[in-house]
Design a protein around this motif. Sequence first.
Motif, PDB file in Angstrom:
ATOM      1  N   ALA A 181       0.853  -1.180   0.000  1.00  0.00           N
ATOM      2  CA  ALA A 181       0.000   0.000   0.000  1.00  0.00           C
ATOM      3  C   ALA A 181       0.892   1.234   0.000  1.00  0.00           C
ATOM      4  N   ALA A 182       0.607   2.157  -0.897  1.00  0.00           N
ATOM      5  CA  ALA A 182       1.402   3.390  -0.985  1.00  0.00           C
ATOM      6  C   ALA A 182       0.490   4.548  -1.373  1.00  0.00           C
ATOM      7  N   GLY A 183       0.830   5.694  -0.844  1.00  0.00           N
ATOM      8  CA  GLY A 183       0.094   6.907  -1.171  1.00  0.00           C
ATOM      9  C   GLY A 183      -0.932   7.256  -0.113  1.00  0.00           C
ATOM     10  N   GLY A 184      -0.706   8.335   0.602  1.00  0.00           N
ATOM     11  CA  GLY A 184      -1.680   8.839   1.559  1.00  0.00           C
ATOM     12  C   GLY A 184      -1.672   8.184   2.919  1.00  0.00           C
ATOM     13  N   ILE A 185      -0.708   7.332   3.196  1.00  0.00           N
ATOM     14  CA  ILE A 185      -0.638   6.669   4.503  1.00  0.00           C
ATOM     15  C   ILE A 185       0.226   7.544   5.406  1.00  0.00           C
ATOM     16  N   ARG A 186      -0.444   8.279   6.298  1.00  0.00           N
ATOM     17  CA  ARG A 186       0.264   9.286   7.089  1.00  0.00           C
ATOM     18  C   ARG A 186       0.183   9.066   8.597  1.00  0.00           C
ATOM     19  N   THR A 187      -0.634   8.096   9.024  1.00  0.00           N
ATOM     20  CA  THR A 187      -0.797   7.872  10.463  1.00  0.00           C
ATOM     21  C   THR A 187      -0.576   6.404  10.800  1.00  0.00           C
ATOM     22  N   LEU A 188      -0.250   6.159  12.043  1.00  0.00           N
ATOM     23  CA  LEU A 188      -0.078   4.795  12.517  1.00  0.00           C
ATOM     24  C   LEU A 188      -1.382   4.014  12.381  1.00  0.00           C
ATOM     25  N   ASP A 189      -2.500   4.627  12.713  1.00  0.00           N
ATOM     26  CA  ASP A 189      -3.778   3.924  12.624  1.00  0.00           C
ATOM     27  C   ASP A 189      -4.078   3.479  11.195  1.00  0.00           C
ATOM     28  N   THR A 190      -3.779   4.332  10.238  1.00  0.00           N
ATOM     29  CA  THR A 190      -3.988   3.958   8.840  1.00  0.00           C
ATOM     30  C   THR A 190      -3.065   2.806   8.458  1.00  0.00           C
ATOM     31  N   ALA A 191      -1.815   2.887   8.862  1.00  0.00           N
ATOM     32  CA  ALA A 191      -0.861   1.817   8.551  1.00  0.00           C
ATOM     33  C   ALA A 191      -1.294   0.498   9.176  1.00  0.00           C
ATOM     34  N   LEU A 192      -1.725   0.540  10.425  1.00  0.00           N
ATOM     35  CA  LEU A 192      -2.159  -0.683  11.102  1.00  0.00           C
ATOM     36  C   LEU A 192      -3.392  -1.282  10.443  1.00  0.00           C
ATOM     37  N   ARG A 193      -4.303  -0.441  10.003  1.00  0.00           N
ATOM     38  CA  ARG A 193      -5.508  -0.935   9.311  1.00  0.00           C
ATOM     39  C   ARG A 193      -5.122  -1.592   7.982  1.00  0.00           C
ATOM     40  N   MET A 194      -4.165  -0.995   7.276  1.00  0.00           N
ATOM     41  CA  MET A 194      -3.700  -1.590   6.016  1.00  0.00           C
ATOM     42  C   MET A 194      -3.091  -2.971   6.277  1.00  0.00           C
ATOM     43  N   ILE A 195      -2.351  -3.089   7.351  1.00  0.00           N
ATOM     44  CA  ILE A 195      -1.746  -4.381   7.712  1.00  0.00           C
ATOM     45  C   ILE A 195      -2.843  -5.388   8.042  1.00  0.00           C
ATOM     46  N   GLU A 196      -3.858  -4.951   8.787  1.00  0.00           N
ATOM     47  CA  GLU A 196      -4.993  -5.834   9.093  1.00  0.00           C
ATOM     48  C   GLU A 196      -5.666  -6.339   7.821  1.00  0.00           C
ATOM     49  N   LEU A 197      -5.728  -5.487   6.816  1.00  0.00           N
ATOM     50  CA  LEU A 197      -6.377  -5.852   5.554  1.00  0.00           C
ATOM     51  C   LEU A 197      -5.508  -6.747   4.677  1.00  0.00           C
ATOM     52  N   GLY A 198      -4.225  -6.897   5.047  1.00  0.00           N
ATOM     53  CA  GLY A 198      -3.397  -7.864   4.345  1.00  0.00           C
ATOM     54  C   GLY A 198      -2.177  -7.360   3.617  1.00  0.00           C
ATOM     55  N   VAL A 199      -1.826  -6.085   3.767  1.00  0.00           N
ATOM     56  CA  VAL A 199      -0.624  -5.623   3.082  1.00  0.00           C
ATOM     57  C   VAL A 199       0.627  -6.147   3.786  1.00  0.00           C
ATOM     58  N   SER A 200       1.670  -6.369   2.991  1.00  0.00           N
ATOM     59  CA  SER A 200       2.954  -6.821   3.521  1.00  0.00           C
ATOM     60  C   SER A 200       3.959  -5.685   3.630  1.00  0.00           C
ATOM     61  N   ARG A 201       3.730  -4.644   2.842  1.00  0.00           N
ATOM     62  CA  ARG A 201       4.612  -3.464   2.866  1.00  0.00           C
ATOM     63  C   ARG A 201       3.775  -2.209   2.769  1.00  0.00           C
ATOM     64  N   ILE A 202       4.348  -1.145   3.339  1.00  0.00           N
ATOM     65  CA  ILE A 202       3.709   0.158   3.278  1.00  0.00           C
ATOM     66  C   ILE A 202       4.732   1.164   2.784  1.00  0.00           C
ATOM     67  N   GLY A 203       4.310   1.969   1.832  1.00  0.00           N
ATOM     68  CA  GLY A 203       5.145   3.062   1.357  1.00  0.00           C
ATOM     69  C   GLY A 203       4.570   4.364   1.869  1.00  0.00           C
ATOM     70  N   SER A 204       5.377   5.133   2.571  1.00  0.00           N
ATOM     71  CA  SER A 204       4.876   6.370   3.156  1.00  0.00           C
ATOM     72  C   SER A 204       6.007   7.370   3.349  1.00  0.00           C
TER      73      SER A 204
END
Length: 133
Positions: free
Chosen positions: A96-119
């Motif tokens: 997931a990349a683009g617009g991830i600016r908070t820990l809560d957003t990152a954690l939700r993305m991880i819950e949904l199944g992402v393996s990496r985050i670009g921020s």
Amino acid sequence: IDYVINITQLKEKNYDFIEHEMDGIVEECRGAGVISKVIFENCYLTEEEKRALCSIAREVRPDFIKTSTGFGTGGATFEDVALMKKCVGDEVKIKAAGGIRTLDTALRMIELGVSRIGSTASVSIVEELKHRL
């Protein structure tokens, strides 16, 4: 290697082109021992197009499919990540990349199944995590 799919060919429903291009790039990456990330740039795509790309990726098996470059009109959304995960399951990892600016957003993305985050906010996200722990 990150590359953006050919959006024009996708819009024309030229799925053979998309699959051939993805397969060629992924094979080159494998041969060179580097990770391949196929960027969908979801902000420009319909749900049908996203599903078609996921289906192709499930066959080709790049290392990652990625929501966006972070430079389009929109970034990663929870809805897109959920759709991508539903379509590829565990066959292909998701970044997931683009617009991830908070820990809560990152954690939700991880819950949904992402393996990496670009921020670009990765330092503040890690600082927020350290503060919570």
